[in-house]
Design a protein around this motif. Structure first.
Motif: not given
Length: 405
Positions: A242-270
């Motif tokens: 995955r690309y998480c993408g930039s957290p801020l819109a860095l150009s006008f053509d990035e408007l409309g994107q949902s800016k995000q970060m990705l939260l990963l959760e690990t639990a052993g071998s699951a």
């Protein structure tokens, strides 16, 4: 264990001459709130920490603040160099920042063990292994050979990057075996993968680097945290790349994107759990298109959602009335007394007008790339086909230039 994947902060960026210091400060504050509220144990920033190799002093202050505040929050921080970052700039403070729980990987290391990190949970126990790969420069992983064609150089770099990932993966497997625990193996990367969709703010890398890395060349990592492309997306429909993408819109053509970060959760071998966290908009941006009459109606609508104390950064594309010589004054009149600032005014030209303009230009006035781009504009093709044609054209052009050298 909970890990946050982010990338492409571009600290120090000026958006058409406007500083983004306040936005980046708000971003750091928001990030620290998430770390506390969600009990996040590690943050991965996958490249392009800074916007330039010589960032302004306030950008360095924000960088140091991020390190110190995450250290105070008892959260590990891993910073990977990107193509915008200076290796020397990141290296100069790397040893010092290591004492604050921050690992900086400015570039590919001769000792690969320095790129294999053990991420620990809140109790200090090993919870995941990370193959920390920054932006890979060709000179770091291969030696150029005289007489190589552009395609041979591309293939050689692809093979060198593949070996780098494979070697790191084997080190991680050996480390996991030594620990005797079923730990997930993660990786990072700052590159373009085949099929990824970019935006106008992404500075493409063509000279001496790989245009696009095939996703099937990655070893079987449990998760690959990518940076460089600003649009959040899965690669090839694979949820673990995955690309998480930039957290801020860095150009006008990035408007409309949902800016995000990705939260990963690990639990052993699951299997890993992956949850997008929507990043708030700290600076409202808007791009409006239409005739002057249409803009007179759409501008008030755009301004209606602006909170008190905020200022809308605006791009206006005028259609139909582009022949007027006083467009700037007319648009400014529409914005007079409103909480908005016009950052860019563009005139929309019809396909026919663009074609006539191209015909009036002589070849002496245009570069080879400009001629190609003007011809490409006349084709009815999608973005993927256009990107493929551009890549092929650049390869041919490079071969011709090398033959003439």
């Amino acid at each position: 264990m909970r890990i946050l994947h982010t990338s492409d902060w571009h600290l120090g960026q000026h958006f058409m001459g406007r500083s983004r210091q306040a936005e980046h400060q708000a971003l750091i504050d928001w990030l620290l709130q998430q770390v506390a509220a969600l009990d996040i144990n590690a943050v991965l920033l996958a490249g392009d920490i800074f916007d330039t190799g010589a960032p302004p002093s306030y950008a360095r202050e924000l960088y140091n603040q991020l390190v110190v505040r995450l250290h105070e929050a008892r959260c590990q921080l891993v910073l990977l160099g990107g193509n915008h970052d200076s290796v020397a700039t990141l290296e100069e403070s790397r040893p010092l920042l290591s004492y604050l729980g921050c690992t900086v990987i400015p570039a590919v290391q001769e000792d690969l063990t320095r790129q294999l990190l053990t991420l620990r949970d809140g109790e200090g126990k090993p919870a995941a292994l990370l193959c920390a790969v920054p932006f890979v420069r060709a000179r770091d992983v291969m030696q150029s050979q005289a007489g190589q064609s552009a395609e041979e150089k591309q293939l050689g770099l692809q093979q060198a990057i593949t070996r780098h990932y494979q070697d790191l993966y084997q080190l991680a497997v050996a480390q996991r075996t030594a620990l005797g625990e079923a730990l997930p193996i993660l990786a990072t990367g700052h590159l373009t993968t085949v099929g990824a969709s970019s935006s106008e703010s992404v500075r493409e890398i063509y000279v001496g680097a790989l245009d696009a890395f095939p996703s099937n060349a990655f070893p079987p990592f449990d998760y690959i945290a990518l940076g460089h492309i600003h649009r959040p997306q899965q690669v090839g429909g694979q949820s673990h790349i995955r690309y998480c993408g930039s957290p801020l819109a860095l150009s006008f053509d990035e408007l409309g994107q949902s800016k995000q970060m990705l939260l990963l959760e690990t639990a052993g071998s699951a299997p890993l759990s992956i949850t997008p966290l929507t990043v708030p908009c700290f600076q409202p941006l808007c791009s409006l298109r239409g005739t002057l009459a249409e803009l007179q109606r759409s501008i008030p609508v755009a301004l209606a959602g602006i909170a008190d104390g905020q200022l809308l950064w605006l791009e206006v594309i005028v259609e139909g009335d582009d022949y007027l010589s006083d467009l700037q004054a007319r648009i400014q009149q529409l914005l007079e007394g409103q909480p908005a600032e016009l950052l860019r005014l563009r005139r929309a030209r019809s396909q026919q007008a663009a074609s006539l303009a191209a015909e009036r230009s002589t070849l002496d006035e245009l570069t080879a790339e400009e001629v190609f781009e003007r011809r490409l504009e006349l084709e009815q093709i999608d973005d993927t086909q256009a990107a493929d044609l551009r890549q092929r054209y650049r390869q041919i052009l490079q071969v011709l230039q090398e033959d003439q050298a």
